[in-house]
Each structure stands twice: as structure tokens, then as C-alpha cells.
Write an enzyme that holds these catalytic residues in place. Structure first.
Site, mmCIF file in Angstrom:
data_model
loop_
_atom_site.group_PDB
_atom_site.id
_atom_site.type_symbol
_atom_site.label_atom_id
_atom_site.label_comp_id
_atom_site.label_asym_id
_atom_site.label_seq_id
_atom_site.Cartn_x
_atom_site.Cartn_y
_atom_site.Cartn_z
ATOM 1 N N SER A 237 0.916 -1.371 0.107
ATOM 2 C CA SER A 237 0.183 -0.080 0.192
ATOM 3 C C SER A 237 1.488 1.428 0.292
ATOM 4 C CB SER A 237 -0.456 -0.004 1.521
ATOM 5 O OG SER A 237 -0.295 -0.061 2.527
ATOM 6 N N LYS A 238 0.619 1.866 -0.502
ATOM 7 C CA LYS A 238 0.804 3.560 -0.436
ATOM 8 C C LYS A 238 2.208 3.757 1.148
ATOM 9 C CE LYS A 238 -1.440 5.865 -3.806
ATOM 10 N NZ LYS A 238 -2.585 5.579 -3.586
#
Ligand code: GLU
Length: 468
Positions: A237-238
């Protein structure tokens, strides 16, 4: 068998590295077998499927060089086909209309939760023949028992009991098909031979298998490829850094390196790490796709990118990649012809990991004037240093050929004549030519910079620093 694969992204606003890896595996498999690779945009979610979000997918695919063979397919252009097929399912007793209200469905769910039962629709509308002119969903009639598993080219046989399955929705009240329904119609209509997608879809596949059976269609071959995790083994994820492929492009990564890196996320060929695109096409197969999750290691990507910059691309090829970055950074490269731009790159190539590093670190070549910091000037431009610079300027000015060996020879003669260590002269000369205290090798750099610019810079420093 004619191999036809597809990449079927839903536009989300980025081409996620996980999606790009799925696209790559499909592309490689199709190319390996001389088959067809289809790009299908699953754009039935009107909120997210904006033209910009669709464009981002094309842009990412093009940057990676993953070309598709037919016109891109859009699900929104196929709505009438889904409707037609759904009528067949209803007419043949494989699906039914359901007009249960949300309140009713909520009540069933609450009761099932309270009784610790599996949550599923109670099939209330199965035999009610809900008229088509009422708001309704269409549900699939799930068999009460039987296996709806499948053979997976990565995982082997996967068993699944149809008896535990819900009468899942095929078309929503708004008339739009659900993913599981549209994907089967599409994969059938597009004659997809191999459905290659992320492991997160394994739970969907049994529903799709049931739909293939209901239609009387042959199932494609399924291959579920491992998830991509961050270094901490959590889903990528980010938080782990950029997840958008184009962000890596902006950060100066090369598509060649990105492709190579993505290929190694879940696939291997012995212990080889670096592959040309042709090698990937030649070697790719499902026997060497791993079952376990893959880890996205940004440092490895950086290393690979550095390897491509240092060893796999020529300085000349890198010039093409750097021109837009130099322009964007406001560098005026017009004073350098093409061979000299390649020389500029060659002086930097061995120390850069990304194009952004290269563009940034080479900017001094193009600067209109060189401005070292006051501190560096004060420390470096002593009266003796300026005297050495004057002598260096005088020694280099008469040179008729301008190459690093000649430059270095002239410099050696000078430093010997002046009985000083090379650094005593090089230090101030470097500051004068680059504005910095470190730079590529002095004489390769001077060669790349060219005669006029080198001499002008030395001269400018001497003039600017001369006591008034
Ligand atoms: N649109 C789906 C996704 O992005 C496609 C899944 C599939 O390949 O079937 O996950």
C-alpha cells in the site's frame, strides 16, 4: 490451443504495480505463445471510470511497452450483451429476478448473525417470478451441492463446495452487471484461453465456474498469481512507498528496469536477475510462478534501475530519456551537440541510480553561470588557488585537440612545474567548472563540457574572485 489472455483493470486513478505485474504476466504468456493479448477496461463503476482514470491505464501500459492486440474493450460498450445473456439464464431457469428490499435483506443478515449462521440470501424470490417491470436484481441459482472448484496452473487443483454458496447477484437494480457475471460473459466472448489474475480472485473463480456451466461454456484455464506484499509482509500500500507505476516513471525509473523487476515478483528463471524483454518472453512459463506471496523490495528496484543505467543502456540511449527531464528542469542543452550530450552522460552514468539523479547531477553542465556557495568560495579561492587557476587557464588555452588525455597531460605538466599535488589545482578548478566540491572525473568532464565553456568558466572564476 490458441492462447488469448487479457488484462482487465478497473480504473482507479493509477496503474498499481500489482496490476502492472498482472498485465505483464498476461502479456508475456501471450507473447511467448504467439497469442493475443487483450486490454479490457472494467468500467462499469461510473464514479471511478472517468476518462482521466482510463487514460492513466493506457499511459502506464504504454510506458511499460505492454502493447495490446485488439482495440481496447470497454464493458460499458457491452451492456446490451450482458442483458441479452441474462435473459437466457432466466428463461432456462438458471437465474431469477429478486425484489427483496434492503430492510428485508438486513433482517435476514441480522437473524443469521445472531444465530451464528453463514450469511446468505434465503432464496425467497426463487419461485416468485418477480415481474421485470419492478425494480429488481437478478440472482444466480446456485446448485445445492457439488464441486465448483477448478484446476489452477499455479496452485494445482482447488476444490470448492457449491453447497455453501449464495444465490449471488448477476445484475444490480441499476441494471449494471456484477463483476463475476460480466467477467464470464467477456472472457467467453473474447475467447480468453487463460485467465491470469491475482490470488485475491481465487474466491471469485468458483462462482464463475458455475456460470460457465450454466451457460454450457467451456471454462478457460485459470492461473492465480501471488500477491505483492511490502517489506513488512503486509499487503502493498501507499505506506510502503509509491504504488503507482507512473510515479516510478516520474522518479526516474526506466521502463526496462520496471518490467524486469515486476517479472521477478513471483516468477523466476534459475537465479538470473536481469533479463532483456526478449528473454522474458522466451523464458516465461507458469512452472516457475511461485505460490507464495512476493515482496516488493524498493531497494532491489533501485539496484536494478542502476544496473540498467550503468550496464544495459548506452549513454546515447540515456540522452533520449534525459532530454525531457533536462528541459523540465530548465536546462538549456542547446550548447551541446548530440555526441557531447552522450559524453556528458558517460561522465555520470556510473554513479546514478535513476534518471532523476542523472538529470539533477548533470545540471551544472548547462548552467549559464556557476555560483558556488560563499563558504566554498571563501575556503577554496585563496590567492594561491587563483594563481594556479590562472596558470591552468594559460596551460589549457593553447590546446588544439580537446580530449581528456591531452587535457590531463597538460595539467600534469603544470602541476609538476608548480611542484604541487594535483588536488591543489583540481580543487579550485572543479569549483570553478561545476560550482561544487565533487564532480565526475575532471578531464572527462572538461572534455564533455567542451573547450569554450571550460575556459570561460575558469576565466569567470578568476575574474569574479580577483581582488578589487
Ligand atoms: N477488474 C478486475 C480487477 O481489477 C479484474 C479481475 C480479473 O482479472 O478477472 O481486479
Amino acid at each position: 490451443m490458441r492462447v488469448v489472455t487479457r488484462f482487465a483493470p478497473s480504473p482507479t486513478g493509477e496503474l498499481h504495480v500489482g496490476g502492472a505485474r498482472t498485465a505483464l504476466f498476461n502479456w508475456l504468456f501471450a507473447r511467448h505463445h504467439g497469442g493475443t493479448f487483450i486490454l479490457r477496461i472494467e468500467d462499469t463503476d461510473a464514479g471511478r471510470s472517468t476518462p482521466e482514470n482510463v487514460a492513466v491505464i493506457f499511459q502506464g501500459m504504454e510506458w511499460l511497452g505492454l502493447d495490446w492486440d485488439t482495440e481496447p474493450q470497454f464493458q460499458t460498450a457491452r451492456l446490451a450483451l450482458y442483458d441479452k445473456r441474462i435473459e437466457t439464464l432466466i428463461a432456462t431457469g438458471k437465474a431469477y429476478r429478486c425484489d427483496c428490499t434492503k430492510d428485508r435483506l438486513d433482517a435476514i443478515r441480522a437473524a443469521q448473525t445472531a444465530a451464528s449462521e453463514p450469511i446468505r440470501y434465503d432464496r425467497h424470490c426463487r419461485d416468485l417470478a418477480v415481474p421485470a417491470d419492478r425494480p429488481h436484481v437478478v440472482r444466480f441459482i446456485c446448485p445445492d451441492s457439488g464441486d465448483c472448484g477448478f484446476e489452477d496452473v499455479v496452485h494445482g487443483p482447488i476444490k470448492f463446495d457449491a453447497g455453501v454458496m449464495d444465490d449471488f447477484v448477476l445484475r444490480r437494480t441499476d441494471g449494471l452487471p456484477t463483476y463475476n457475471y460480466a467477467v464470464v460473459v467477456d472472457d467467453h466472448d473474447m475467447a480468453i484461453s487463460h485467465v491470469i489474475r491475482g490470488d485475491d480472485h481465487i474466491a471469485n473463480t468458483p462462482r464463475q465456474v458455475l456460470l460457465y456451466r450454466a451457460f454450457g461454456w467451456e471454462t478457460p484455464i485459470f492461473g492465480h498469481i501471488p500477491m505483492i506484499l511490502g517489506a513488512d509482509k503486509a499487503k502493498l500500500s501507499k505506506r510502503h512507498g509509491a504504488t503507482s507505476v507512473m510515479k516510478y516513471s516520474e522518479d526516474g525509473y526506466l521502463p526496462e528496469a520496471m518490467i524486469n523487476f515486476l517479472a521477478r515478483l513471483g516468477w523466476s528463471h534459475g537465479d538470473q536477475e536481469l533479463f532483456t524483454r526478449d528473454e522474458l518472453v522466451q523464458f516465461f512459463d507458469f512452472d516457475h510462478v511461485q505460490k507464495t506471496d512476493a515482496v516488493f523490495d524498493v531497494q532491489k528496484l533501485q539496484w536494478m534501475n542502476g544496473m540498467y543505467i550503468r550496464e544495459r543502456l548506452t549513454a546515447d540511449a540515456l540522452v533520449d530519456r534525459l532530454l525531457p527531464l533536462w528541459t523540465a528542469a530548465g536546462c538549456d542543452v542547446s550548447g551541446y551537440d548530440r555526441p557531447r550530450l552522450a559524453k556528458v552522460v558517460a561522465t555520470m552514468q556510473q554513479r546514478a541510480n535513476t534518471l532523476v539523479d542523472l538529470a539533477r547531477d548533470s545540471a551544472f553542465y548547462f548552467a549559464a553561470d556557476i555560483r558556488p556557495t560563499d563558504e566554498d568560495r571563501a575556503k577554496t579561492y585563496t590567492p594561491e588557488a587563483l594563481d594556479h587557476l590562472g596558470a591552468l587557464l594559460a596551460a589549457l588555452t593553447p590546446l588544439t585537440t580537446w580530449d581528456h588525455t591531452g587535457l590531463e597531460a597538460a595539467f600534469r605538466t603544470l602541476s609538476e612545474a608548480r611542484a604541487v599535488k594535483p588536488g591543489v589545482i583540481i580543487g579550485p578548478a572543479r569549483l570553478a567548472m561545476t560550482g561544487r566540491k565533487n564532480s565526475p572525473g575532471m578531464w572527462e568532464m572538461a572534455e564533455a563540457m567542451g573547450r569554450k565553456r571550460t575556459l570561460d568558466r575558469l576565466n569567470a572564476a578568476i575574474t569574479a574572485e580577483r581582488p578589487a
